[in-house]
Design an enzyme around this catalytic site. Structure first.
Site, PDB file in Angstrom:
ATOM      1  N   ASP A 201     -16.520   4.391  -5.151  1.00  0.00           N
ATOM      2  CA  ASP A 201     -16.648   3.352  -4.116  1.00  0.00           C
ATOM      3  C   ASP A 201     -15.507   2.376  -4.290  1.00  0.00           C
ATOM      4  O   ASP A 201     -14.576   2.638  -5.038  1.00  0.00           O
ATOM      5  CB  ASP A 201     -18.027   2.679  -4.249  1.00  0.00           C
ATOM      6  CG  ASP A 201     -18.593   2.325  -2.888  1.00  0.00           C
ATOM      7  OD1 ASP A 201     -17.869   1.636  -2.148  1.00  0.00           O
ATOM      8  OD2 ASP A 201     -19.723   2.744  -2.571  1.00  0.00           O
ATOM      9  N   ASP A 202     -15.610   1.208  -3.632  1.00  0.00           N
ATOM     10  CA  ASP A 202     -14.525   0.237  -3.759  1.00  0.00           C
ATOM     11  C   ASP A 202     -14.414  -0.293  -5.181  1.00  0.00           C
ATOM     12  O   ASP A 202     -13.354  -0.710  -5.618  1.00  0.00           O
ATOM     13  CB  ASP A 202     -14.750  -0.928  -2.788  1.00  0.00           C
ATOM     14  CG  ASP A 202     -14.496  -0.460  -1.360  1.00  0.00           C
ATOM     15  OD1 ASP A 202     -13.668   0.453  -1.193  1.00  0.00           O
ATOM     16  OD2 ASP A 202     -15.131  -0.982  -0.430  1.00  0.00           O
TER      17      ASP A 202
ATOM     18  N   GLY B  58      -9.947   3.350 -10.983  1.00  0.00           N
ATOM     19  CA  GLY B  58      -8.544   3.169 -11.313  1.00  0.00           C
ATOM     20  C   GLY B  58      -7.712   2.928 -10.083  1.00  0.00           C
ATOM     21  O   GLY B  58      -8.205   2.873  -8.953  1.00  0.00           O
ATOM     22  N   HIS B  59      -6.433   2.764 -10.343  1.00  0.00           N
ATOM     23  CA  HIS B  59      -5.465   2.543  -9.276  1.00  0.00           C
ATOM     24  C   HIS B  59      -4.179   3.219  -9.704  1.00  0.00           C
ATOM     25  O   HIS B  59      -3.803   3.160 -10.862  1.00  0.00           O
ATOM     26  CB  HIS B  59      -5.237   1.039  -9.092  1.00  0.00           C
ATOM     27  CG  HIS B  59      -4.184   0.740  -8.075  1.00  0.00           C
ATOM     28  ND1 HIS B  59      -4.477   0.621  -6.732  1.00  0.00           N
ATOM     29  CD2 HIS B  59      -2.847   0.559  -8.185  1.00  0.00           C
ATOM     30  CE1 HIS B  59      -3.340   0.385  -6.070  1.00  0.00           C
ATOM     31  NE2 HIS B  59      -2.344   0.333  -6.940  1.00  0.00           N
TER      32      HIS B  59
ATOM     33  N   ASP C  44      -8.499  -2.212 -29.166  1.00  0.00           N
ATOM     34  CA  ASP C  44      -8.956  -3.614 -29.083  1.00  0.00           C
ATOM     35  C   ASP C  44     -10.471  -3.695 -29.235  1.00  0.00           C
ATOM     36  O   ASP C  44     -10.996  -4.610 -29.872  1.00  0.00           O
ATOM     37  CB  ASP C  44      -8.584  -4.199 -27.711  1.00  0.00           C
ATOM     38  CG  ASP C  44      -7.098  -4.537 -27.619  1.00  0.00           C
ATOM     39  OD1 ASP C  44      -6.487  -4.781 -28.678  1.00  0.00           O
ATOM     40  OD2 ASP C  44      -6.570  -4.549 -26.498  1.00  0.00           O
TER      41      ASP C  44
ATOM     42  N   LYS D 130       1.361   3.268  -3.094  1.00  0.00           N
ATOM     43  CA  LYS D 130       0.253   4.017  -3.700  1.00  0.00           C
ATOM     44  C   LYS D 130       0.563   5.504  -3.676  1.00  0.00           C
ATOM     45  O   LYS D 130       1.264   5.988  -2.794  1.00  0.00           O
ATOM     46  CB  LYS D 130      -1.039   3.766  -2.912  1.00  0.00           C
ATOM     47  CG  LYS D 130      -1.648   2.413  -3.202  1.00  0.00           C
ATOM     48  CD  LYS D 130      -2.885   2.187  -2.383  1.00  0.00           C
ATOM     49  CE  LYS D 130      -4.073   2.950  -2.953  1.00  0.00           C
ATOM     50  NZ  LYS D 130      -5.339   2.435  -2.402  1.00  0.00           N
TER      51      LYS D 130
ATOM     52  N   ASP E 195      -4.733  -3.229 -21.377  1.00  0.00           N
ATOM     53  CA  ASP E 195      -3.455  -2.836 -21.968  1.00  0.00           C
ATOM     54  C   ASP E 195      -2.707  -1.980 -20.965  1.00  0.00           C
ATOM     55  O   ASP E 195      -3.334  -1.222 -20.211  1.00  0.00           O
ATOM     56  CB  ASP E 195      -3.684  -1.959 -23.206  1.00  0.00           C
ATOM     57  CG  ASP E 195      -3.567  -2.755 -24.477  1.00  0.00           C
ATOM     58  OD1 ASP E 195      -2.542  -3.405 -24.650  1.00  0.00           O
ATOM     59  OD2 ASP E 195      -4.534  -2.715 -25.282  1.00  0.00           O
TER      60      ASP E 195
ATOM     61  N   ASP F 178      -6.212  -4.942 -34.267  1.00  0.00           N
ATOM     62  CA  ASP F 178      -5.449  -3.692 -34.226  1.00  0.00           C
ATOM     63  C   ASP F 178      -3.971  -4.012 -34.049  1.00  0.00           C
ATOM     64  O   ASP F 178      -3.604  -4.932 -33.326  1.00  0.00           O
ATOM     65  CB  ASP F 178      -5.955  -2.737 -33.132  1.00  0.00           C
ATOM     66  CG  ASP F 178      -5.778  -3.288 -31.735  1.00  0.00           C
ATOM     67  OD1 ASP F 178      -5.923  -4.511 -31.558  1.00  0.00           O
ATOM     68  OD2 ASP F 178      -5.482  -2.500 -30.819  1.00  0.00           O
TER      69      ASP F 178
ATOM     70  N   CYS G 161       0.824  -1.210   0.000  1.00  0.00           N
ATOM     71  CA  CYS G 161       0.000   0.000   0.000  1.00  0.00           C
ATOM     72  C   CYS G 161       0.853   1.254   0.000  1.00  0.00           C
ATOM     73  O   CYS G 161       0.450   2.296  -0.482  1.00  0.00           O
ATOM     74  CB  CYS G 161      -0.898   0.025   1.224  1.00  0.00           C
ATOM     75  SG  CYS G 161      -2.104  -1.280   1.137  1.00  0.00           S
TER      76      CYS G 161
END
Ligand SMILES: Cc1cc2nc3c(=O)[nH]c(=O)nc-3n(C[C@H](O)[C@H](O)[C@H](O)COP(=O)(O)OP(=O)(O)OC[C@H]3O[C@@H](n4cnc5c(N)ncnc54)[C@H](O)[C@@H]3O)c2cc1C
Length: 762
Positions: free
Chosen positions: A452-453, A543-544, A493, A423, A470, A637, A420
């Site tokens: 949210d999560d 996202g992360h 894609d 991050k 990707d 592609d 973590c």
């Protein structure tokens, strides 16, 4: 892409790639300042070197001999290069406003944008005259004028307004070139007439009397009519009128009089002089903002009435570079002392020149050769990087940081824990994502508007979900552009399958550093990506982000398709008889490999990279629709495996063979040159293993396009099989849709006995 060993602590932003800024870039290439990042924003990748422009016009030099490639120079300097037009500065927020991209943050700013003509002061001049300034637009105007004169039947009269060194040299250079052209056309060169207008009582008012006399006799001998005390007060189509009432009918009117500052400079709130140039002190620093420097034509130096000439802009480069370093380091600045006398070498167009310095003068063909030697030596400093030593090892930077910055800088270089801890901090993340406005969709039930999560999505009745992912490292030091390309690449894609993009989740890594720098990189990257996703109607739903050595971005994307899979195009749908159509040119792998090696001795032109970046931003959406409408059943592609890899991925499940015509392969400009020079992507060797799929490889080995069969693509085009009888119509429509390089590159064959599925036409 430069992965900095030291986190970025300060940003110096250079606006405009003028004669001083090229010197700054070179200085930082030779002596980088750890923790300091340079960004050049310029509207044109090829910036002209003024000293050689007259020689270019006269036909003695080619385009590349007289232009500095800013993208290449910036890469050599380890600087970011943003090709964009600056339209303003938000000094309170310390941001540069650009026409296309989000604002660019700076700690110290330098402006070197040249001057713009003041045509609006003379009625009709704006509409009917050809201005030489801004210098960056001059080449296209000159080429247009050249074509008009070439195609003009009968006599042509050209009037040049302004008889300083620029006007005189331009007149003689144009005359030399146009006469030669007429002779080459078998037409009468005497039918070209030149008139030179001076508002003053003499030509070349800032030069000595001997220089003036020399040019008076040269102009007379060359048949140029000089009009003295003839201020032009009115211009109409094909005609000019002086204040004294003299009228001249002219086919071309070229404007070389004093220019002024660009209008946006005054809107910055910086102090400007009556001509709109930024007022600077002896340190080349704005009189009203110590964080802003201005140099070259766009600066007005306190206490000096400097001529607007490239020679001064060049001389300002070294003190400016020094002051930019000192400014970020919080040290005392150095003074710029302009020369009171300087050497001007003024060409006459025919490889002859006049030297002028204070009261001295000389002329001859040898003066031209001397000038040519000086100018070529100057240009080599900005073009020949292979011979230059690597930058000296970095000294530790002594930048004045506040306590919070010190803590963040230490934390950025300290060993970061994984998990973590890797991050991006929540505050930084929240701030960088705050301005993003992903498109709203009914089928996104929980998205970024109520994070949210996890996101919650609905698949509408009668639809099926298409999913792909990707991820890749930044190959260019421009987070906004990289974000755009990464998003476009990911959507490829979905389009290849015939799906409509619905939603995307991002995964990003950003190098650690000062919070506001990390935040800015992330904001720029995500702003670029979201703009592309939004255009596609694709909602960013989550996202992360994490810290990493390099900037990287990827997307998990979802698309929707008819639940019965009607209209779906897969790799398995190739049919014997189909024409193979490719919608974009190939070559991104070799081009970016070459661009990243400016010291290799192989010249990878910045404009090739510009074109490749433009191509990578072209969406495959319209092409996919067009291919389907013309009966394509198979489509993919082009990405990392290169053309051959992707074609084999199609022939195998389709149970067919294919023939590829190497002569028909559309290539990005410069790609064949870079491949021929042996500069290939690091992925190429893995892709080359697939040569075993080629039946007649030996015959093709020496073909210039052969290595590009294996070249990995980023955001490449679509490769599809279209019924042969519809291929021409399909190509015509693709080109009308903007896929200018779309091409029929081969055909699909019945599977034969040979184990290799692909044969090449060479
Ligand atoms: C035909 C001709 C011949 C000349 N010959 C000579 C000569 O022999 N010797 C001499 O000393 N002088 C000569 N001059 C004058 C000389 O060109 C200028 O004085 C000189 O170019 C000024 O240099 P600069 O560095 O201030 O700006 P420029 O050379 O004008 O460079 C400005 C840069 O800023 C960029 N830019 C401009 N606006 C923006 C924007 N809004 N956003 C982003 N980028 C921007 C441009 O693309 C360009 O790269 C000549 C001029 C002309 C037109």
């Amino acid at each position: 892409m430069h992965a900095a060993a030291t986190p970025v602590l300060r940003d110096i932003v250079l606006v405009g790639g003028g004669h001083s800024h090229v010197g700054v870039l070179r200085s930082f290439a030779m002596r980088p300042l750890p923790g300091v990042r340079l960004t050049l924003i310029c509207s044109d990748t090829d910036t002209p070197y003024s000293g050689m422009l007259p020689g270019y016009i006269a036909g003695h030099y080619g385009f590349d001999e007289v232009h500095i490639d800013l993208r290449r120079l910036a890469e050599f300097a380890g600087a970011r290069y943003y090709r964009d037009e600056v339209t303003g500065i938000d000094r309170a927020a310390r941001k540069v406003i650009c026409r296309r991209r989000p604002p660019v943050a700076y700690d110290v700013l330098s402006i070197n944008v040249g001057s713009t003509p003041q045509l609006d002061q003379v009625p009709g001049a704006l509409e009917h005259a050809v201005p030489v300034k801004p210098i960056r637009r001059f080449n296209e105007r000159w080429l247009a004028l050249f074509e008009r004169v070439r195609n003009h039947a009968g006599a042509v009269t050209i009037a040049v307004v302004g008889a300083g060194a620029g006007g005189v040299e331009l007149t003689l250079s144009m005359q030399h070139r146009l006469r030669n052209e007429r002779i080459a056309q078998g037409r009468d060169p005497e039918a070209l007439r030149f008139h030179l207008f001076s508002a003053g009582a003499e030509i070349l008012p800032t030069h000595n009397a001997a220089v003036r006399r020399a040019f008076e006799s040269i102009l007379a001998a060359r048949g140029v009519r000089v009009h003295l005390g003839a201020e032009v007060g009115q211009v109409d189509a094909g005609r000019l009128r002086t204040a004294a009432g003299e009228v001249l009918e002219a086919d071309e009117i070229v404007w070389v009089t004093q220019a002024g500052g660009a209008a946006w400079l005054a809107d910055t709130g910086l102090a400007v002089d009556e001509a709109g140039f930024i007022r600077v002190n002896d340190f080349l620093q704005s009189e009203s903002d110590p964080r802003v420097f201005a140099v070259g034509d766009c600066a007005s130096l306190r206490g000096h009435a400097l001529e607007k000439a490239g020679v001064f802009a060049v001389r300002m480069g070294p003190p400016l570079a020094e002051n930019l370093r000192r400014s970020v380091a919080g040290e005392a600045l150095v003074r710029y002392r302009p020369q009171t006398r300087w050497l001007a070498l003024i060409g006459t167009g025919d490889k002859h020149a006049v030297a002028s310095r204070g009261a001295l003068h000389a002329r001859g063909d040898w003066v031209w050769r001397w000038k040519d030697w000086i100018d070529r030596r100057f240009m080599r400093r900005f073009t020949e990087f292979a011979a230059m030593p690597e930058a000296a090892p970095a000294n530790s930077a002594a930048l004045p940081l506040d306590e919070a910055e010190k803590a963040q800088a230490i934390s950025a270089v300290a060993m970061r824990c994984g998990g973590c801890g890797a991050k991006v901090g929540a505050t930084v993340l929240a701030r960088s994502l705050a301005g993003l406005r992903p498109v709203a969709r009914d089928d996104v039930l929980v998205g970024l508007d109520a994070p949210d999560d996890a996101a919650v999505l609905r698949v509408p009745p009668g639809r099926a979900l298409v999913h792909s992912v990707d991820f890749f490292r930044a190959f260019i030091d421009d987070p906004w552009l990289f974000g755009r390309i990464a998003a476009n690449h990911a959507l490829g894609d979905l389009y290849a399958m015939g799906a409509e993009p619905q939603s995307a989740s991002a995964i990003a890594t950003v190098p650690p550093g000062l919070e506001r720098k990390v935040e800015d990189d992330l904001r720029q990257m995500m702003a670029g990506a979201v703009a592309v996703l939004n255009e596609a109607g694709c909602a960013l739903v989550g996202g992360h982000s994490g810290e990493g050595r390099e900037l990287a971005l990827g997307f998990a994307v979802n698309g929707l398709i008819d639940a019965r899979l009607a209209g779906m195009t897969t790799k398995a749908g190739l049919r014997p008889g189909d024409a193979l159509i490719l919608t974009k040119p190939v070559g991104t792998g070799t081009l970016f490999a070459a661009h990243a090696r400016p010291r290799s001795g192989v010249v990878c032109r910045g404009r090739w990279i510009d074109a490749a970046l433009d191509s990578m931003q072209v969406s495959n959406r319209d092409a996919a629709r067009c291919l389907r409408e013309h009966g394509a059943a198979a489509c993919t592609d082009l990405t990392g495996f290169g053309l051959l890899g992707h074609l084999v991925e199609m022939t195998r499940p389709s149970g067919v063979d294919a023939e590829l015509d190497l002569n028909a392969l559309p290539l990005l400009d410069g790609a064949a040159d870079m491949a021929a020079a042996g500069i290939l992507s690091s992925l190429q060797p893995a892709n080359v293993r697939l040569r075993r799929a080629l039946r007649n490889q030996e015959e093709a080995l020496s073909h210039p396009s052969y290595p590009l069969l294996f070249d990995p693509q980023t955001a490449g085009g679509l490769l599809a099989g279209v019924p042969a009888e519809r291929a021409d119509a399909c190509l015509a429509e693709l080109r009308a849709l903007g896929y200018a390089h779309a091409a029929r590159i081969g055909r699909v064959l019945l599977q034969g006995e040979a184990t290799e599925p692909i044969s090449l036409v060479v």
